[in-house]
Structure formats: structure tokens, C-alpha cells
Design a protein around this motif. Structure first.
Motif, mmCIF file in Angstrom:
data_model
loop_
_atom_site.group_PDB
_atom_site.id
_atom_site.type_symbol
_atom_site.label_atom_id
_atom_site.label_comp_id
_atom_site.label_asym_id
_atom_site.label_seq_id
_atom_site.Cartn_x
_atom_site.Cartn_y
_atom_site.Cartn_z
ATOM 1 N N ASN A 52 -25.288 -2.367 22.014
ATOM 2 C CA ASN A 52 -24.468 -2.898 23.103
ATOM 3 C C ASN A 52 -25.223 -3.967 23.889
ATOM 4 O OD1 ASN A 52 -22.202 -1.400 22.592
ATOM 5 N ND2 ASN A 52 -22.590 0.142 24.169
ATOM 6 N N GLY A 53 -24.508 -5.026 24.238
ATOM 7 C CA GLY A 53 -25.105 -6.035 25.097
ATOM 8 C C GLY A 53 -25.271 -5.546 26.516
ATOM 9 N N ARG A 54 -24.403 -4.634 26.908
ATOM 10 C CA ARG A 54 -24.500 -4.001 28.223
ATOM 11 C C ARG A 54 -23.968 -2.578 28.083
ATOM 12 N NH1 ARG A 54 -19.465 -3.683 30.560
ATOM 13 N NH2 ARG A 54 -17.848 -4.977 29.623
ATOM 14 N N PRO A 55 -24.407 -1.656 28.928
ATOM 15 C CA PRO A 55 -23.945 -0.273 28.812
ATOM 16 C C PRO A 55 -22.442 -0.155 29.052
ATOM 17 C CG PRO A 55 -25.930 -0.397 30.159
ATOM 18 C CD PRO A 55 -25.457 -1.807 29.962
ATOM 19 N N LEU A 56 -21.803 0.679 28.260
ATOM 20 C CA LEU A 56 -20.391 0.981 28.417
ATOM 21 C C LEU A 56 -20.245 2.471 28.682
ATOM 22 C CD1 LEU A 56 -19.001 -1.022 25.346
ATOM 23 C CD2 LEU A 56 -19.095 -1.782 27.728
ATOM 24 N N ASN A 57 -19.063 2.870 29.160
ATOM 25 C CA ASN A 57 -18.874 4.304 29.357
ATOM 26 C C ASN A 57 -18.632 4.984 28.013
ATOM 27 O OD1 ASN A 57 -16.104 4.015 28.714
ATOM 28 N ND2 ASN A 57 -15.548 3.708 30.844
ATOM 29 N N LEU A 58 -18.639 6.307 28.024
ATOM 30 C CA LEU A 58 -18.603 7.057 26.772
ATOM 31 C C LEU A 58 -17.372 6.741 25.944
ATOM 32 C CD1 LEU A 58 -19.708 9.233 24.872
ATOM 33 C CD2 LEU A 58 -18.478 10.928 26.248
ATOM 34 N N ALA A 59 -16.189 6.796 26.559
ATOM 35 C CA ALA A 59 -14.961 6.592 25.800
ATOM 36 C C ALA A 59 -14.924 5.206 25.165
ATOM 37 C CB ALA A 59 -13.746 6.801 26.698
ATOM 38 N N ALA A 60 -15.370 4.188 25.897
ATOM 39 C CA ALA A 60 -15.401 2.838 25.344
ATOM 40 C C ALA A 60 -16.334 2.767 24.150
ATOM 41 C CB ALA A 60 -15.821 1.839 26.421
ATOM 42 N N ASN A 61 -17.461 3.457 24.234
ATOM 43 C CA ASN A 61 -18.402 3.478 23.117
ATOM 44 C C ASN A 61 -17.825 4.211 21.909
ATOM 45 O OD1 ASN A 61 -20.745 2.036 23.952
ATOM 46 N ND2 ASN A 61 -21.220 3.690 25.386
ATOM 47 N N VAL A 62 -17.118 5.310 22.157
ATOM 48 C CA VAL A 62 -16.490 6.029 21.046
ATOM 49 C C VAL A 62 -15.470 5.129 20.356
ATOM 50 C CG1 VAL A 62 -15.063 7.999 20.390
ATOM 51 C CG2 VAL A 62 -16.863 8.293 22.093
ATOM 52 N N ASN A 63 -14.659 4.449 21.147
ATOM 53 C CA ASN A 63 -13.668 3.537 20.567
ATOM 54 C C ASN A 63 -14.340 2.423 19.763
ATOM 55 O OD1 ASN A 63 -11.502 4.928 21.701
ATOM 56 N ND2 ASN A 63 -11.448 3.656 23.533
ATOM 57 N N LEU A 64 -15.449 1.927 20.275
ATOM 58 C CA LEU A 64 -16.195 0.891 19.573
ATOM 59 C C LEU A 64 -16.680 1.399 18.217
ATOM 60 C CD1 LEU A 64 -17.392 -2.007 19.894
ATOM 61 C CD2 LEU A 64 -19.437 -0.918 20.853
ATOM 62 N N GLY A 65 -17.206 2.609 18.210
ATOM 63 C CA GLY A 65 -17.691 3.196 16.967
ATOM 64 C C GLY A 65 -16.573 3.471 15.978
ATOM 65 N N ILE A 66 -15.458 3.991 16.475
ATOM 66 C CA ILE A 66 -14.327 4.281 15.592
ATOM 67 C C ILE A 66 -13.815 2.997 14.953
ATOM 68 C CG2 ILE A 66 -11.926 5.055 15.548
ATOM 69 C CD1 ILE A 66 -12.663 7.160 17.626
ATOM 70 N N ALA A 67 -13.736 1.929 15.747
ATOM 71 C CA ALA A 67 -13.248 0.649 15.225
ATOM 72 C C ALA A 67 -14.166 0.088 14.140
ATOM 73 C CB ALA A 67 -13.105 -0.353 16.365
ATOM 74 N N ALA A 68 -15.431 0.486 14.155
ATOM 75 C CA ALA A 68 -16.399 -0.027 13.181
ATOM 76 C C ALA A 68 -16.460 0.815 11.919
ATOM 77 C CB ALA A 68 -17.786 -0.090 13.832
ATOM 78 N N THR A 69 -15.656 1.876 11.845
ATOM 79 C CA THR A 69 -15.671 2.760 10.691
ATOM 80 C C THR A 69 -14.334 2.697 9.963
ATOM 81 O OG1 THR A 69 -14.926 4.653 12.014
ATOM 82 C CG2 THR A 69 -17.303 4.329 11.802
ATOM 83 N N SER A 70 -14.274 3.367 8.802
ATOM 84 C CA SER A 70 -13.068 3.275 7.985
ATOM 85 C C SER A 70 -12.526 4.613 7.504
ATOM 86 C CB SER A 70 -13.340 2.381 6.767
ATOM 87 O OG SER A 70 -14.401 2.922 5.984
ATOM 88 N N GLY A 71 -13.216 5.714 7.773
ATOM 89 C CA GLY A 71 -12.785 7.001 7.249
ATOM 90 C C GLY A 71 -11.444 7.448 7.802
ATOM 91 N N GLU A 72 -10.688 8.182 6.979
ATOM 92 C CA GLU A 72 -9.418 8.751 7.451
ATOM 93 C C GLU A 72 -9.660 9.817 8.509
ATOM 94 O OE1 GLU A 72 -6.460 9.446 4.072
ATOM 95 O OE2 GLU A 72 -8.358 9.133 3.003
ATOM 96 N N LEU A 73 -10.815 10.452 8.439
ATOM 97 C CA LEU A 73 -11.242 11.399 9.463
ATOM 98 C C LEU A 73 -12.469 10.819 10.146
ATOM 99 C CD1 LEU A 73 -10.958 14.782 7.499
ATOM 100 C CD2 LEU A 73 -9.254 13.743 9.018
ATOM 101 N N VAL A 74 -12.514 10.936 11.474
ATOM 102 C CA VAL A 74 -13.635 10.384 12.236
ATOM 103 C C VAL A 74 -14.235 11.469 13.103
ATOM 104 C CG1 VAL A 74 -14.407 8.585 13.803
ATOM 105 C CG2 VAL A 74 -12.447 8.161 12.323
#
Length: 255
Positions: A52-74
Motif C-alpha cells: 500500500n502507498g498509504r495505510p487503509l482500513n481493514l475492509a478496504a484492504n480485504v477488498n483490495l486483496g479480493i480484487a487481486a485474486t481469481s478463486g471462486e472461493l476467497v
């Protein structure tokens, strides 16, 4: 179904040394979102890191991680959770067999091996006030709010839940996408309750699967001090939850 794992590290490089190896053998990809510099130093090969370029809150970070993945289950996992070698496999198998299960969680244990109450009832305003103020010294939550923590229930078979402690949740991607992701309006707490509540309202089931076991070194900061920034974050989270879901406090919106 492929399984992706997302771990958010806010200065938890040491915890990742213990938790990531347990995940790598059970999932198809692992993404670590490093919320502070050095938060993912020394991760094993095969782990993708998002700095991260700057700290984000937890939910924003989770969304960021999910968007970077492709599995049907996360899977979202805290860095302080160590999964038993078959925990993710058991959860994933259960979700494959139960198509309306949008979120599944494991049995959690403390580092000493004792049971940790991770399956809980949706909170009430009154109960929350007791738990987060000095009233807890008089009306001890683990004695007076057994129904919230479901302390008298120790299921040995899968059972549905209101919500599950957000430290280790396997989610169906289509569920998360339908819900619009985790709500990044929460500073740090209550986003897991909100996710489960919105899933319920959308017709998705949430299941506790006790054969899947993880060890959670739960800091429980807000249970140890009455007035801290964490307490204020939690109260702010509950205020947001009530604002978003006013029907929840009376139970009218639950099913």
C-alpha cells in the motif's frame, strides 16, 4: 472450485512466518496486503505482495486483496491465525456441497488449545453497551450474555450462524460481489458482523463448520481496556451498523 487467500498485514511480518506456510499447501493462491512498510518482509515463495502507498482500513484492504485474486472461493485470514493442515479443505468441501452457503467459518481455539467462541448471535445495542463500558465489571458478559457468545452450544456438526468472528472466513466470490464487498466505511471493527448481516438479508447462509480447526491468538484489545482508540473504533462501528440496519436492533430484520 479454486480457493484464493487474502491476508492483511499491518506490521505483522513475524506472524506471517507462522501462518502463511499453513495456507500455502491448502489454497491455489495467496495475496498479502502490506498495509505498512516491512509488513510482508520475508514471505515464502509463491506469495504475492501488494504494498500500500498509504495505510487503509481493514475492509478496504480485504477488498483490495479480493480484487487481486481469481478463486471462486476467497479466504480472508488474520496473520495471527494458524490453520490446521486440512481446515481450508474442509471448509471448501462444505461450501461446494452447500450452494447457498456464502460464508463459512471454522472452530477456533486459543493457543493453549481451549475452545474460542467464534460463532455468535447478532449484537444488540444494550448488550454492546455492557460489553464496552465499565458495566461489564458488574454484568460480566461471559456470565450474563451467554446467548450472544453461544457459550452453551458446542456443535460437533456444521450449524448455521448469525455471524462468525472475521479472523478466518471462507467466502463465495459471487456472494461478496453481490454484496458490493466489505464495507470500507468501518474503521476497524464490526465489518464482519455487517458482512454477515448483509449476506443474511440477501439470502446467503453462514455456516460454522467445527471439523475445520484453526488456532487464533486473539488480542481482544477492546475486552481489556474500556477507553482506548480501539474502543472508540468499535463504538463507531456499532453506530454505523445501527445507522445502516436500524431494524437489526429489534430483531425485525433477522431471519
Amino acid at each position: 472450485m479454486n480457493v484464493s487467500a487474502v491476508v492483511v498485514s499491518h506490521g505483522h511480518a513475524a506472524e506471517l512466518d507462522r501462518s502463511l506456510p499453513a495456507l500455502l499447501s491448502q489454497v491455489d493462491e495467496v495475496v498479502v496486503v502490506a498495509n505498512l512498510p516491512g509488513s510482508a518482509d520475508g514471505v515464502p515463495d509463491g506469495v504475492r505482495v501488494i504494498e500500500n502507498g498509504r495505510p487503509l482500513n481493514l475492509a478496504a484492504n480485504v477488498n483490495l486483496g479480493i480484487a487481486a485474486t481469481s478463486g471462486e472461493l476467497v479466504l480472508f485470514s488474520n496473520p495471527d491465525v494458524i490453520a490446521n493442515r486440512d481446515a481450508v479443505t474442509i471448509l471448501a468441501t462444505f461450501m461446494r456441497e452447500h450452494e447457498r452457503c456464502g460464508i463459512a467459518g471454522p472452530q477456533m481455539r486459543w493457543p493453549d488449545g481451549t475452545w474460542q467462541p467464534s460463532r455468535r448471535a447478532f449484537p444488540t445495542v444494550g448488550g454492546t453497551i455492557v460489553r464496552r463500558t465499565p458495566l461489564r465489571k458488574v454484568f460480566r458478559p461471559y456470565e450474563r450474555q451467554r446467548g450472544h457468545y453461544l457459550l452453551d452450544e458446542r456443535p460437533t456438526e456444521p450449524v448455521q450462524a448469525d455471524w462468525l468472528l472475521g479472523a478466518f472466513l471462507l467466502q463465495r466470490r459471487v456472494t461478496v460481489e453481490q454484496l458490493g464487498g466489505w464495507d470500507a466505511g468501518y474503521r476497524h471493527y464490526v465489518e464482519d458482523i455487517d458482512l454477515a448481516y448483509r449476506a443474511m438479508r440477501a439470502g446467503w447462509e453462514r455456516w460454522y463448520v467445527p471439523d475445520a480447526v484453526v488456532t487464533h491468538d486473539y488480542a481482544a484489545v477492546i475486552d481489556r481496556r474500556f477507553l482506548s482508540r480501539h474502543t472508540l473504533w468499535h463504538l463507531g462501528g456499532m453506530a454505523r451498523f445501527v445507522y445502516k440496519h436500524p431494524e437489526a436492533i429489534s430483531g425485525r430484520g433477522r431471519r
